[in-house]
Design a protein around this motif. Structure first.
Motif, PDB file in Angstrom:
ATOM      1  N   GLY A  35       0.996  -1.109   0.128  1.00  0.00           N
ATOM      2  CA  GLY A  35       0.146   0.085  -0.011  1.00  0.00           C
ATOM      3  C   GLY A  35       0.989   1.264  -0.153  1.00  0.00           C
ATOM      4  O   GLY A  35       2.097   1.409   0.301  1.00  0.00           O
ATOM      5  N   ALA A  50      -3.682   0.691  -2.606  1.00  0.00           N
ATOM      6  CA  ALA A  50      -3.303  -0.674  -2.203  1.00  0.00           C
ATOM      7  C   ALA A  50      -3.223  -1.469  -3.443  1.00  0.00           C
ATOM      8  O   ALA A  50      -4.467  -1.578  -4.096  1.00  0.00           O
ATOM      9  CB  ALA A  50      -3.736  -1.120  -1.083  1.00  0.00           C
ATOM     10  N   ALA A 104      -5.929  -6.045   0.686  1.00  0.00           N
ATOM     11  CA  ALA A 104      -5.271  -4.860   0.429  1.00  0.00           C
ATOM     12  C   ALA A 104      -5.878  -3.885   1.400  1.00  0.00           C
ATOM     13  O   ALA A 104      -6.970  -3.097   0.985  1.00  0.00           O
ATOM     14  CB  ALA A 104      -5.480  -4.505  -1.151  1.00  0.00           C
TER      15      ALA A 104
END
Length: 124
Positions: A35, A50, A104
């Motif tokens: 990220g 991300a 993510a």
């Protein structure tokens, strides 16, 4: 030992572009999501974008959608953040961060590793 090293920051005029790079070592990309976060003076660190390698998931903060693009080179263990149409409010220190697993995350506290940051300054 995991190490993340950012580069590519600098001073740019509003409307300009920059490309940030993050070189990762000591991490198996297939086991991590990567990220980009940023921290402006006097503010908390905020999510930017991300990417998750295993599923190809990409997430963006609403304020950068359509202007920023996150990408990566799996083989080179590099993550990039292409920033276009930069605005003065994008001024911040940008951090590359890694979180174990496939999600993510937009939550800074869930990340396990981060780099030293690179300064981005956008003048009016």
């Amino acid at each position: 030992q995991v190490q993340l090293v950012e580069s590519g920051g600098g001073l740019v005029q509003a409307g300009g572009s920059l490309r940030l790079s993050c070189a990762a070592s000591g991490v198996t990309f297939a086991s991590y999501a990567m990220g980009w976060f940023r921290q402006a003076p006097g503010k908390e660190r905020a999510f930017v974008a991300a990417i998750n390698w295993s599923g190809g998931t990409i997430e963006y903060a609403d304020i950068v959608k359509g202007r920023f693009t996150i990408s990566g080179d799996f083989d080179k263990k590099m993550v990039y953040l292409q920033m276009n149409n930069l605005k003065p409010e994008d001024t911040a220190v940008y951090y590359c961060q890694a979180v174990s697993g496939s999600f993510a995350s937009e939550n800074d506290e869930e990340y396990d590793y981060w780099g030293q940051g690179t300064q981005v300054t956008v003048s009016p």
